[in-house]
Design a protein around this motif. Sequence first.
Motif, PDB file in Angstrom:
ATOM      1  N   ILE A 118      -9.275  51.358  13.545  1.00 45.54           N
ATOM      2  CA  ILE A 118     -10.193  52.504  13.516  1.00 45.54           C
ATOM      3  C   ILE A 118      -9.452  53.795  13.887  1.00 45.54           C
ATOM      4  O   ILE A 118      -9.589  54.828  13.227  1.00 45.54           O
ATOM      5  CB  ILE A 118     -11.381  52.258  14.459  1.00 45.54           C
ATOM      6  N   LEU A 119      -8.650  53.729  14.958  1.00 45.50           N
ATOM      7  CA  LEU A 119      -7.904  54.907  15.386  1.00 45.50           C
ATOM      8  C   LEU A 119      -6.916  55.362  14.313  1.00 45.50           C
ATOM      9  O   LEU A 119      -6.707  56.565  14.111  1.00 45.50           O
ATOM     10  CB  LEU A 119      -7.171  54.611  16.700  1.00 45.50           C
ATOM     11  N   ALA A 120      -6.337  54.399  13.605  1.00 43.27           N
ATOM     12  CA  ALA A 120      -5.401  54.746  12.524  1.00 43.27           C
ATOM     13  C   ALA A 120      -6.115  55.489  11.401  1.00 43.27           C
ATOM     14  O   ALA A 120      -5.594  56.477  10.850  1.00 43.27           O
ATOM     15  CB  ALA A 120      -4.733  53.480  11.998  1.00 43.27           C
ATOM     16  N   VAL A 121      -7.333  55.050  11.065  1.00 42.91           N
ATOM     17  CA  VAL A 121      -8.104  55.728  10.011  1.00 42.91           C
ATOM     18  C   VAL A 121      -8.496  57.138  10.457  1.00 42.91           C
ATOM     19  O   VAL A 121      -8.416  58.102   9.680  1.00 42.91           O
ATOM     20  CB  VAL A 121      -9.352  54.898   9.637  1.00 42.91           C
ATOM     21  N   ILE A 122      -8.931  57.271  11.714  1.00 43.45           N
ATOM     22  CA  ILE A 122      -9.288  58.602  12.237  1.00 43.45           C
ATOM     23  C   ILE A 122      -8.081  59.545  12.131  1.00 43.45           C
ATOM     24  O   ILE A 122      -8.202  60.696  11.694  1.00 43.45           O
ATOM     25  CB  ILE A 122      -9.770  58.500  13.694  1.00 43.45           C
ATOM     26  N   LEU A 129     -13.168  62.614  15.677  1.00 43.60           N
ATOM     27  CA  LEU A 129     -13.984  61.498  16.146  1.00 43.60           C
ATOM     28  C   LEU A 129     -13.320  60.883  17.371  1.00 43.60           C
ATOM     29  O   LEU A 129     -12.106  60.982  17.561  1.00 43.60           O
ATOM     30  CB  LEU A 129     -14.126  60.440  15.044  1.00 43.60           C
ATOM     31  N   GLN A 130     -14.129  60.236  18.195  1.00 44.11           N
ATOM     32  CA  GLN A 130     -13.628  59.560  19.387  1.00 44.11           C
ATOM     33  C   GLN A 130     -14.053  58.103  19.369  1.00 44.11           C
ATOM     34  O   GLN A 130     -15.056  57.735  18.751  1.00 44.11           O
ATOM     35  CB  GLN A 130     -14.178  60.235  20.647  1.00 44.11           C
ATOM     36  N   VAL A 131     -13.283  57.275  20.059  1.00 42.52           N
ATOM     37  CA  VAL A 131     -13.616  55.858  20.227  1.00 42.52           C
ATOM     38  C   VAL A 131     -14.027  55.649  21.680  1.00 42.52           C
ATOM     39  O   VAL A 131     -13.303  56.032  22.606  1.00 42.52           O
ATOM     40  CB  VAL A 131     -12.422  54.961  19.857  1.00 42.52           C
ATOM     41  N   MET A 139     -17.258  51.865  19.870  1.00 42.75           N
ATOM     42  CA  MET A 139     -18.187  52.808  19.235  1.00 42.75           C
ATOM     43  C   MET A 139     -17.424  54.057  18.810  1.00 42.75           C
ATOM     44  O   MET A 139     -16.621  54.590  19.585  1.00 42.75           O
ATOM     45  CB  MET A 139     -19.299  53.197  20.206  1.00 42.75           C
ATOM     46  N   VAL A 140     -17.700  54.506  17.587  1.00 39.76           N
ATOM     47  CA  VAL A 140     -17.086  55.725  17.074  1.00 39.76           C
ATOM     48  C   VAL A 140     -18.154  56.807  16.990  1.00 39.76           C
ATOM     49  O   VAL A 140     -19.214  56.615  16.378  1.00 39.76           O
ATOM     50  CB  VAL A 140     -16.458  55.495  15.691  1.00 39.76           C
TER      51      VAL A 140
END
Length: 481
Positions: A118-122, A129-131, A139-140
Amino acid sequence: MHYFALACDFDQTLANLGVVAKSTLGALERLLASGRKLLLVTGRQLDDLLRVFPQISMFDRVVAENGAVLFRPATGETKLLAEAPPQAFIDALHRRGVAPLSSGLVVVDSREPEDAKILAVIRDLGLELQVIYNKGAVMVLPLGVNKGTGLLAALSEIGLSHHNTVTMGDAENDHALLNAGECGIAVSNAIETLKERADFTCSSPDGKGVEEIIDWLLLDDLRGVQNRLMRQPILLGIAADGTKVSIDSYDSSFVIAGPSSSGKSTVMIGLLERLTQSDFQVCLIDPEGDNSHFENIVTLGSSERPPNIAEIFQILNNPKSSLIVNLLGLPLADRPLFFASLFPKLLELRAKTGRPHWIILDEAHHLLPRERGQAIAAIPQELSGFILITVHVESVLEAALKSMTGIIAVDASPEETIRHFSSAVGMPPPVYSPLPSRRGDVFVWLLGGPHGPMAVHVQPPKSEIRRHRRKYAEGKLRDAS
């Protein structure tokens, strides 16, 4: 009553494995019967929450999706507090094989260890966006959205302040929730870092912990926890030995007394600034119009137009608004009568909401005169969050002085002022000889404190510091020219 709202996380705080026990529901009903409000603050998606918790109507507001969605159970209305991530983000997560994956109205949910993908896509899409983590859940959300921001939005809708709110949680995403309330409590099954941050940790887990706190609220309004709240004291100044001297923002009232031009206004303005900067709602009654220009504080009334009581409460109904009530437009003899009609209504608002947190009476000997005490029907025995400012302590209504917890004497010779106060409250005078002082000192005497009057160098108001800096800069410019 100080605490008017309880804001709880759902999973593993109010509920255990998605189920709220009957005894916990009974405790919630008892809390509602006391006149307090309930708010639910959860990371769950709203549809999922409604499916597992049919008693949601007990709550005045529900903050779902970790602060992104506000739900009003009484009407079924939903309000988004943030924008959902773009569809391109969801599509990219699917292409990366992120699973499990679900989307709410705003939040995007998954589980660890999918957070790395997810962080890689952000990062690849350059999104703001934050995780946020919750015991293995991921949660994003948009940056800046959390349970704390959601709670503040919900409190604003129901006209309550975070200073009158207890918050409870158990997990990583509850740090923001606990920070947003006046008193943050961790259940016993909470993660260790949350317990370390909490003002208090329950002896019981999840719903049993909530029951424990509700019983305590109903017993004495969490009196035993107040001294743990490090955010609570309001700085007054520095004592001769270098220690900071603060006033208790929870349970104190005091007089600021001294002759004209002695510095009473400097002390009051400094306290007013620090109270409002800490988000306490203040109502200053100003009989002579001396305090009409403060940043971020509304003023009603002028020399041409007296204030209107309906307008006063229109302002005070917003917990974020502090107010100065300028009485200069009223005839001198009518000002105590106007305050006598306003005072019970202020107490009524306090009884419902806990606000205004502080009521300041300038020229208190005029608004609460000893010789015309019949203008005020009754003064509560315990009158917390009041500041009486006066030139003549001996001329203030005795019942009002007896409800004070201390005095700040602003005078080159404060002994007589302190003796007048001690006589009014029925205590022996704490001083019989002149008090030693430094230039700029005031003397603070707190009833029931460990010592007598204490010399304190008052922290100057920021507005005064800015004024001196401006004058200094202007002088430098003149010298340069």
